[in-house]
Design an enzyme around this catalytic site. Structure first.
Site, PDB file in Angstrom:
ATOM      1  CG  ASP A   1       2.024  -1.224   4.134  1.00  0.00           C
ATOM      2  OD1 ASP A   1       2.125  -2.109   3.260  1.00  0.00           O
ATOM      3  OD2 ASP A   1       1.435  -1.404   5.219  1.00  0.00           O
TER       4      ASP A   1
ATOM      5  CE  LYS B   1      -3.178  -3.011  -0.428  1.00  0.00           C
ATOM      6  NZ  LYS B   1      -2.631  -3.525   0.846  1.00  0.00           N
TER       7      LYS B   1
ATOM      8  CD  GLU C   1      -1.833  -5.003   6.168  1.00  0.00           C
ATOM      9  OE1 GLU C   1      -1.684  -5.487   7.308  1.00  0.00           O
ATOM     10  OE2 GLU C   1      -0.889  -4.803   5.388  1.00  0.00           O
TER      11      GLU C   1
ATOM     12  CD  GLU D   1       0.574 -10.144   1.410  1.00  0.00           C
ATOM     13  OE1 GLU D   1      -0.004  -9.053   1.595  1.00  0.00           O
ATOM     14  OE2 GLU D   1       1.803 -10.282   1.521  1.00  0.00           O
TER      15      GLU D   1
HETATM   16  O1  KIV Z   1       2.205  -3.131   0.491  1.00  0.00           O
HETATM   17  C1  KIV Z   1       2.072  -3.886  -0.481  1.00  0.00           C
HETATM   18  O2  KIV Z   1       2.915  -3.967  -1.384  1.00  0.00           O
HETATM   19  C2  KIV Z   1       0.862  -4.710  -0.546  1.00  0.00           C
HETATM   20  C3  KIV Z   1       0.825  -5.782  -1.584  1.00  0.00           C
HETATM   21  C4  KIV Z   1       1.680  -6.901  -1.194  1.00  0.00           C
HETATM   22  C5  KIV Z   1      -0.561  -6.214  -1.868  1.00  0.00           C
HETATM   23  O3  KIV Z   1      -0.018  -4.537   0.235  1.00  0.00           O
END
Ligand code: KIV
Length: 271
Positions: free
Chosen positions: A51, A120, A122, A189
């Site tokens: 994102d 993915k 968070e 991160e």
């Molecule tokens: O959105 C993204 O680019 C990420 C990376 C920083 C892991 O989640």
């Protein structure tokens, strides 16, 4: 008959085997067909349709504004390019938090409409119900802990997370919960290298770091950052492998000069 060897697709099982034999995993972000084709051809293991597209592709200040429809557009282009890499797609802000039914619907749209291989998201305990529901539908999920850019207005800054004992302990517990829920991998991160190393050692699943040191199972960077396209972003963890900003600037200036001087096109460059 073609003598070209068929390309073997990276799967979540391949990544697990890589962790088990101690082979590091290389992951980069990608948001469009042309770049994804280059990264895949170079042999990258995972393409993340992050994102972060909200910032590097659309010019927003944070990752929050990007929509599910926009993520699907970027993801579909990357999937069309990826012959070998596993394509993981971020669930954008607002598409999964606090409502596991909506989370599942969002993940299904990404898998169906973009043809992604995994999603993915968070968070830890707070999003566990969503994680479980998505995995129950057969969709592989990658977790993301530490600095979580979708929570930037809660954190207030992009500085290193989990330096304090309480936050580090929560991160350890969240990583365990995500693994037990069935996540196939985890992104950490911007956290202290020692903590990231401990998490990677405690978990069976691969742990991919960004700003989390070298004791994890793999690394991820934003493609524009590592290629030197984003000029004004230089955190300590970033290594630039090219200075494309300079190359592009020089090429475009040369083109402008040639056009203005009637040097382009020449006799051979026309019909
Ligand atoms: O959105 C993204 O680019 C990420 C990376 C920083 C892991 O989640």
């Amino acid at each position: 008959m073609s003598t070209a060897k068929p390309v073997k697709r990276i799967t979540t099982h391949v990544l697990q085997a890589m962790k088990e034999r101690g082979e590091k995993i290389a992951m980069l972000t990608a948001y469009d067909y042309s770049m994804a084709r280059l990264l895949d051809g170079a042999g990258i293991d995972i393409l993340l349709v992050g994102d972060s597209a909200s910032m590097v592709m659309a010019g927003h200040e944070t990752t929050l504004p990007i929509t599910l429809d926009e993520m699907i557009y970027h993801a579909a282009a990357v999937v069309r390019a990826a012959k070998r890499a596993l394509v993981v797609v971020d669930l954008p802000f607002g598409s999964y938090q606090g409502n596991s039914e909506e989370a599942l619907k969002s993940a299904i749209r990404i898998m169906k409409e973009a043809g992604a291989h995994a999603v993915k998201l968070e968070g830890g305990a707070e999003v566990l119900e969503s994680v479980q529901r998505i995995i129950s539908a057969g969709i592989p999920v990658m977790g993301h802990l530490g600095l979580m850019p979708q929570s930037i207005y809660k954190f207030g800054t992009y500085t290193v997370r989990a330096r304090e004992e309480a936050e580090a302990a929560k991160l350890q517990e969240d990583s365990r919960l995500l693994q037990e829920a069935g996540c196939f991998g985890l992104v950490l991160e911007k956290i202290p290298a020692q903590l990231a190393g401990q998490v990677a050692q405690n978990l069976r699943i691969p742990v991919i770091g960004i700003g989390a040191g070298g004791k994890v199972d793999g690394q991820v960077l934003v493609m524009q950052d590592m290629l030197g396209i984003t000029r004004d972003f230089s955190p300590r963890f970033l290594r630039r492998y090219a200075n494309l900003d300079e190359l592009i600037d020089r090429a475009v200036k040369n083109y402008i000069t040639d056009v203005k001087n009637c040097d382009f096109p020449n006799e051979e460059e026309q019909y």
